[in-house]
Scaffold this motif. Structure first.
Motif, PDB file in Angstrom:
ATOM      1  N   ASP A 176       0.825  -1.208   0.000  1.00  0.00           N
ATOM      2  CA  ASP A 176       0.000   0.000   0.000  1.00  0.00           C
ATOM      3  C   ASP A 176       0.865   1.268   0.000  1.00  0.00           C
ATOM      4  OD1 ASP A 176      -2.145   1.744   0.014  1.00  0.00           O
ATOM      5  OD2 ASP A 176      -2.659   1.407   2.116  1.00  0.00           O
ATOM      6  N   CYS A 177       1.370   1.619  -1.179  1.00  0.00           N
ATOM      7  CA  CYS A 177       2.222   2.796  -1.357  1.00  0.00           C
ATOM      8  C   CYS A 177       1.421   3.976  -1.884  1.00  0.00           C
ATOM      9  CB  CYS A 177       3.333   2.491  -2.371  1.00  0.00           C
ATOM     10  SG  CYS A 177       4.429   1.145  -1.894  1.00  0.00           S
ATOM     11  N   ASN A 178       1.752   5.149  -1.396  1.00  0.00           N
ATOM     12  CA  ASN A 178       1.204   6.408  -1.900  1.00  0.00           C
ATOM     13  C   ASN A 178       2.352   7.387  -2.049  1.00  0.00           C
ATOM     14  OD1 ASN A 178      -1.764   6.073  -1.951  1.00  0.00           O
ATOM     15  ND2 ASN A 178      -1.439   5.630   0.217  1.00  0.00           N
ATOM     16  N   GLN A 179       2.293   8.184  -3.124  1.00  0.00           N
ATOM     17  CA  GLN A 179       3.359   9.132  -3.393  1.00  0.00           C
ATOM     18  C   GLN A 179       2.755  10.505  -3.646  1.00  0.00           C
ATOM     19  OE1 GLN A 179       5.844   7.749  -6.532  1.00  0.00           O
ATOM     20  NE2 GLN A 179       7.676   8.464  -5.516  1.00  0.00           N
ATOM     21  N   TYR A 180       3.347  11.519  -3.020  1.00  0.00           N
ATOM     22  CA  TYR A 180       2.859  12.884  -3.137  1.00  0.00           C
ATOM     23  C   TYR A 180       3.880  13.733  -3.882  1.00  0.00           C
ATOM     24  CZ  TYR A 180       0.051  10.850   0.508  1.00  0.00           C
ATOM     25  OH  TYR A 180      -0.767  10.001   1.212  1.00  0.00           O
ATOM     26  N   TYR A 181       3.411  14.635  -4.705  1.00  0.00           N
ATOM     27  CA  TYR A 181       4.257  15.552  -5.470  1.00  0.00           C
ATOM     28  C   TYR A 181       5.117  14.813  -6.496  1.00  0.00           C
ATOM     29  CZ  TYR A 181       3.000  18.023  -1.227  1.00  0.00           C
ATOM     30  OH  TYR A 181       2.309  18.537  -0.169  1.00  0.00           O
ATOM     31  N   ALA A 182       4.570  13.749  -7.071  1.00  0.00           N
ATOM     32  CA  ALA A 182       5.296  12.977  -8.085  1.00  0.00           C
ATOM     33  C   ALA A 182       4.333  12.628  -9.207  1.00  0.00           C
ATOM     34  CB  ALA A 182       5.876  11.712  -7.478  1.00  0.00           C
ATOM     35  N   THR A 183       4.885  12.368 -10.375  1.00  0.00           N
ATOM     36  CA  THR A 183       4.033  12.054 -11.518  1.00  0.00           C
ATOM     37  C   THR A 183       3.862  10.556 -11.735  1.00  0.00           C
ATOM     38  OG1 THR A 183       5.941  12.186 -12.985  1.00  0.00           O
ATOM     39  CG2 THR A 183       4.612  14.180 -12.721  1.00  0.00           C
ATOM     40  N   GLY A 184       4.821   9.745 -11.337  1.00  0.00           N
ATOM     41  CA  GLY A 184       4.757   8.304 -11.589  1.00  0.00           C
ATOM     42  C   GLY A 184       4.364   7.528 -10.355  1.00  0.00           C
ATOM     43  N   GLY A 185       4.019   6.279 -10.559  1.00  0.00           N
ATOM     44  CA  GLY A 185       3.699   5.383  -9.460  1.00  0.00           C
ATOM     45  C   GLY A 185       4.799   4.348  -9.313  1.00  0.00           C
TER      46      GLY A 185
END
Length: 125
Positions: A45-54
């Motif tokens: 369960d990963c979430n990324q903020y201020y980024a365009t890719g996953g």
């Protein structure tokens, strides 16, 4: 920008353990553990903020006492961004007995949250 992170109750010895990551940026280093032969790093369960890719690139490093640390290779994690129960994993084998940690080699410029980080030091399971 300073990255805030938390890896709670991660032992500094050979053992399987779980924790989490909050607001980590490229360069983040985990707690150390001792191992030989096999290490697996799993993100759930990963979430990324201020980024365009996953995606996030995770490297396993050997914590050398008297010389520069050794990079044992980098794995790209993508699946853990596909929902709450999605997992990405990287495994490294043939490791000498030593201390290890993982480093976020690249987070696509964003801040990373991982609900479950698991370290597995036994290939049998």
């Amino acid at each position: 920008m300073t990255s805030a992170f938390l890896l709670a109750l991660a032992p500094n010895a050979s053992a399987n353990w779980q924790s989490f990551i909050s607001n980590a940026a490229t360069g983040f280093e985990s707690s150390r553990w001792e191992d030989e032969q096999y290490s697996e790093v799993r993100f759930k369960d990963c979430n990324q903020y201020y980024a365009t890719g996953g995606w996030v690139k995770v490297a396993l490093w050997e914590d050398n006492f008297a010389s520069p640390d050794t990079n044992h290779g980098t794995k790209e994690f993508t699946n853990c961004f596909n929902g709450t129960n999605s997992v990405s994993a990287g495994e490294w084998t043939g490791l000498p007995l030593d201390g290890y940690y993982f480093r976020l080699q690249d987070t696509d410029g964003g801040l990373l949250d991982v609900r479950v980080v698991a370290i597995d030091t036994t290939k049998a399971d």
